[in-house]
Design a protein around this motif. Structure first.
Motif, PDB file in Angstrom:
ATOM      1  N   ARG A  21       0.879  -1.206   0.100  1.00 27.50           N
ATOM      2  CA  ARG A  21       0.024   0.100  -0.051  1.00 27.50           C
ATOM      3  C   ARG A  21       0.950   1.143   0.200  1.00 27.50           C
ATOM      4  N   GLN A  59      -4.675 -11.560  -3.968  1.00 25.46           N
ATOM      5  CA  GLN A  59      -5.564 -11.025  -3.394  1.00 25.46           C
ATOM      6  C   GLN A  59      -5.353  -9.522  -2.807  1.00 25.46           C
ATOM      7  N   GLN A  62      -5.243  -7.115  -5.773  1.00 26.42           N
ATOM      8  CA  GLN A  62      -6.663  -6.924  -6.173  1.00 26.42           C
ATOM      9  C   GLN A  62      -7.468  -6.054  -5.585  1.00 26.42           C
ATOM     10  N   SER A  63      -7.095  -6.024  -4.009  1.00 30.30           N
ATOM     11  CA  SER A  63      -7.695  -5.152  -3.165  1.00 30.30           C
ATOM     12  C   SER A  63      -7.245  -3.620  -3.339  1.00 30.30           C
ATOM     13  N   LYS A  65      -5.744  -2.434  -5.906  1.00 30.74           N
ATOM     14  CA  LYS A  65      -6.263  -2.161  -7.446  1.00 30.74           C
ATOM     15  C   LYS A  65      -7.672  -1.627  -7.469  1.00 30.74           C
ATOM     16  N   GLU A  66      -8.679  -2.176  -6.737  1.00 30.47           N
ATOM     17  CA  GLU A  66     -10.015  -1.439  -6.481  1.00 30.47           C
ATOM     18  C   GLU A  66      -9.844  -0.203  -5.564  1.00 30.47           C
ATOM     19  N   GLU A  67      -9.092  -0.101  -4.723  1.00 29.81           N
ATOM     20  CA  GLU A  67      -9.067   0.825  -3.764  1.00 29.81           C
ATOM     21  C   GLU A  67      -8.532   2.066  -4.316  1.00 29.81           C
ATOM     22  N   LYS A  69      -8.477   2.730  -7.858  1.00 27.32           N
ATOM     23  CA  LYS A  69      -8.865   2.625  -9.343  1.00 27.32           C
ATOM     24  C   LYS A  69      -9.099   4.045  -9.797  1.00 27.32           C
ATOM     25  N   ASP A  70      -9.435   5.041  -9.037  1.00 26.48           N
ATOM     26  CA  ASP A  70      -9.649   6.200  -9.592  1.00 26.48           C
ATOM     27  C   ASP A  70      -8.398   7.164  -9.502  1.00 26.48           C
ATOM     28  N   LYS A  73      -3.291   3.401 -12.317  1.00 25.31           N
ATOM     29  CA  LYS A  73      -3.737   1.925 -12.842  1.00 25.31           C
ATOM     30  C   LYS A  73      -2.811   1.052 -12.052  1.00 25.31           C
TER      31      LYS A  73
END
Length: 266
Positions: A21, A59, A62-63, A65-67, A69-70, A73
């Motif tokens: 992170r 996992q 991916q978490s 990436k979602e957190e 995403k805005d 990339k």
């Protein structure tokens, strides 16, 4: 041209304690367009027995990436140690998971590694470098499971020699065959910015070799810091991108599920 960091290590690699992170936060701070995590997996590292926890690694990324995403990339990849003694296991691992991007690197040759110096015992610098490039050529000829060849001048980092630098002219025929093989297979190279730390002036490989790769016809290229701590994420990436543009590249390459993304021509 996009500014990317496509070579980053975290606590999922045996040689890093970094929180992924924090890598993301640093990448955003550095205004990077895209990043890819590439934690290590080597099947025969003679001293370290660390094994990548691929499922947990997947996992976690991916978490993130979602957190984020805005904001940035994020891609999920791996740095696989290409080793002719473990070809079947390597191919099986890469085929088993949906990696966006795979770096193929040479870390071990015939059960001897560079980091702790075992490979260099009883070898002159010229013998060590010759063997390194010859083994690299064999690996890019034999393996198809990677997207780019990692840090071509990796050998420069190590070795008990007062002058660790590579005299590329001595091995240029082999290096040219490496480039030609990669190009024929639709694969590329990376510019690894850790070279600025080790050489003070350029990445791995140096820009003369990057120019040669381009002149031979190579167009697939990524940029990565090889960062093992978050403070190094994005370091010198913009400098490299500017130099790549001078050489003639239209853009750096990015990947999704090991397929090269469409490039934006600036």
């Amino acid at each position: 041209m996009k500014t990317i960091d496509y070579h980053m290590h975290t606590c999922f690699s045996g040689d890093s304690e970094a929180n992924p992170r924090e890598h993301v936060l640093q990448a955003i701070k550095m205004n990077l367009d895209e990043i890819c995590f590439t934690d290590h997996r080597d099947f025969d590292y003679p001293i370290d027995s660390f094994e990548l926890d691929v499922e947990n690694y997947y996992q976690t990324i991916q978490s993130l990436k979602e957190e984020f995403k805005d904001k940035i990339k994020i891609k999920w990849g791996i740095e696989i140690g290409l080793d002719l003694d473990h070809k079947e296991e390597i191919n099986q691992l890469i085929a088993q998971y949906p990696f966006d991007f795979v770096i193929g690197s040479i870390h071990v040759i015939h059960h001897t590694e560079f980091y702790y110096g075992e490979f260099f015992k009883n070898k002159s610098k010229e013998q060590a470098h010759q063997e390194f490039f010859e083994e690299t050529l064999k690996c890019v000829q034999e393996f198809d499971c990677f997207n780019v060849l990692g840090h071509l001048d990796y050998i420069v980092r190590y070795g008990p020699y007062q002058d660790k630098s590579v005299d590329h002219q001595k091995y240029q025929d082999i290096i040219d065959e490496i480039f030609k093989t990669l190009i024929k297979k639709g694969k590329g190279i990376e510019v690894n910015t850790s070279g600025y730390r080790d050489l003070k002036t350029c990445g791995f490989p140096n820009f003369e070799q990057v120019q040669r790769y381009y002149d031979i016809g190579g167009r697939i290229i990524t940029v990565g810091t090889d960062s093992h701590t978050s403070d190094r994420v994005g370091e010198n990436c913009l400098t490299v991108v500017k130099k790549l543009k001078e050489i003639g590249f239209n853009d750096v390459s990015t990947f999704t599920l090991q397929v090269k993304d469409l490039m934006t021509i600036d």
